[in-house]
Design a protein around this motif. Structure first.
Motif, short mmCIF file in Angstrom:
data_model
loop_
_atom_site.label_atom_id
_atom_site.label_comp_id
_atom_site.label_asym_id
_atom_site.label_seq_id
_atom_site.Cartn_x
_atom_site.Cartn_y
_atom_site.Cartn_z
N GLY A 177 -19.35 17.28 -29.45
CA GLY A 177 -18.40 18.33 -29.11
C GLY A 177 -17.05 18.03 -29.75
N LYS A 213 -14.19 15.43 -28.65
CA LYS A 213 -14.34 13.98 -28.79
C LYS A 213 -14.03 13.49 -30.20
CE LYS A 213 -18.57 14.08 -27.01
NZ LYS A 213 -18.65 15.38 -26.31
N SER A 267 -21.36 22.66 -27.74
CA SER A 267 -22.43 22.00 -26.99
C SER A 267 -23.68 22.88 -26.90
CB SER A 267 -21.95 21.63 -25.59
OG SER A 267 -21.00 20.60 -25.66
N SER A 283 -21.19 17.99 -24.37
CA SER A 283 -20.19 17.74 -23.33
C SER A 283 -20.68 18.10 -21.93
CB SER A 283 -18.92 18.53 -23.65
OG SER A 283 -18.47 18.21 -24.93
N TYR A 332 -16.40 11.21 -18.55
CA TYR A 332 -16.45 12.59 -18.06
C TYR A 332 -15.03 13.11 -17.90
CZ TYR A 332 -15.25 10.84 -13.37
OH TYR A 332 -14.61 10.26 -12.30
N TYR A 346 -10.43 20.93 -20.75
CA TYR A 346 -10.84 19.67 -20.17
C TYR A 346 -9.58 18.93 -19.74
CZ TYR A 346 -15.17 20.58 -22.74
OH TYR A 346 -16.32 21.15 -23.25
N SER A 363 -17.32 17.91 -16.57
CA SER A 363 -17.96 17.91 -17.88
C SER A 363 -18.37 16.47 -18.17
CB SER A 363 -17.00 18.42 -18.94
OG SER A 363 -17.57 18.35 -20.22
N HIS A 407 -19.89 13.99 -20.46
CA HIS A 407 -20.24 13.82 -21.86
C HIS A 407 -21.45 12.89 -21.95
CE1 HIS A 407 -16.48 15.76 -23.24
NE2 HIS A 407 -16.04 15.31 -22.08
#
Length: 368
Positions: free
Chosen positions: A42, A45, A72, A90, A112, A251, A281, A283
């Protein structure tokens, strides 16, 4: 003289070869070639994986990790995963879809981020007067999704809210999201709102999907154009301010990372609040090859990677790491969240997204 020139050229050529060999070994100087591991992740990141400190940490374990980005949902459905060693969406539902399709025994969830809302103090004040935002009692503010959905269902506009003298825009009261058809952050917002629309329960059947979609589809359709990347609307929030983006679903890690880094990107009038309920979320890395499993293990178990992830606003299995960054930055970020719900299973979430997607393709808005 010509002889010395020839010697000099030979020495220069030799030095260039040595330099090329060192660089080819990842610049570690140890003479050990790094094993390249490729992943698709995603977009949120990407700054973490691009960080020289993260790359150096992987190199100390003999790894070079190269990544491409995609939404995602795209990673789980349309991206050709054959060139990659791992997929790193994610959310758990997308990761579970990939795990089942590729018959992978184990996944890794190293960090997360709760879903949150980036907004401004005047917006918080207006919504507090309307009874939509209130204090959690634990040092942060929340947006009540039940009351918010009521506002959306009525087609409420900002200038119609009682006592609103600071943001008298004529547009609808909506949260800005990414495109729910491609982006995980929008899908996680869909997960939280579908829970509320389903009578405070996770959507588990196709019959529930049809009913819930009528309530939640306008949250996305009525926005008009939506960006495909999570970074894009957040950058609009930072750069263009309240006029363009009064409230954006993000996020928590995006906001936290800017606070932790300093530099003034988060201005004094900016606020981070949390939807109630919210979703996490998570990850989740799905290793598609044996060497990718080591990447997942390091991210999940190595304290050095936990510290590096926290610097980018991610919460890890050790809450103290994130708390230390929060305390140092004096950031108004929730220590812990109580009102957290689980997203629907992948198939039901996909049903919800597909139902909204059909409305996009038809060019029609559901009646509110």
């Amino acid at each position: 003289m010509k002889r010395w020139i020839g010697v000099g050229l030979a020495l220069a050529l030799g030095a260039a070869v040595v330099l090329a060999l060192v660089l080819g070994n990842g610049g570690d100087g140890g003479g050990e070639r790094l094993a390249t591991v490729r992943g698709v992740i995603g977009s949120e990141k990407k700054p973490f994986f691009d960080d020289p400190a993260v790359r150096a940490a992987f190199a100390r374990h003999g790894l070079r990790v190269d990544v491409d980005t995609a939404g995602s949902r795209e990673i789980a459905t349309t991206v050709d995963l054959r060139p990659y060693d791992f997929a790193f969406p994610s959310s758990v539902p997308a990761a579970e879809k990939i795990r089942q399709a590729h018959k992978i025994a184990r996944t890794y969830s190293p960090f997360y981020s709760p879903m949150a809302i980036a907004t401004f103090q005047p917006i918080v004040d207006v919504l507090a007067k309307a009874g939509v935002v209130h204090d959690s009692g634990a040092g942060y503010q929340v947006l009540d999704l039940h009351r918010f959905l009521d506002l959306v269902a009525k087609g409420t506009r900002w200038d119609a809210l009682p006592g609103n003298v600071s943001y008298r825009a004529r547009k609808r009261v909506l949260l800005t999201t990414t495109d729910v058809r491609t982006s995980n952050s929008a899908a996680m917002y869909l997960a939280a709102t579908s829970y509320v629309a389903n009578g405070d329960d996770v959507v588990t059947s196709r019959a529930q999907v049809a009913e819930v979609a009528r309530t939640v589809a306008p949250l996305f359709l009525d926005q008009g154009y939506s960006e495909s990347s999570t970074e894009a609307p957040f950058e609009d929030y930072l750069a263009l301010g309240i006029g363009k983006t009064p409230m954006v679903v993000i996020y928590e890690a995006q906001y936290a990372a800017r606070l932790f880094a300093g530099g003034g990107a988060i201005r004094p009038d900016m606020r981070l609040i949390y939807p109630a309920p919210t979703v996490l979320s998570k990850h989740t890395l799905v290793p598609l090859t044996d060497r990718a499993a080591e990447v997942g293990r390091l991210l999940q178990e190595d304290p050095e990677f936990a510290r590096l992830a926290a610097r980018y606003g991610f919460r890890t299995a050790d809450p103290k790491v994130f708390a230390d960054f929060t305390a140092k930055a004096k950031a108004p970020i929730a220590g812990s969240l109580v009102d957290v719900v689980e997203p629907p299973a992948y198939d039901r979430l996909e049903d919800l997204v597909s139902t909204i997607e059909r409305s996009y393709l038809a060019g029609a808005k559901p009646s509110s």
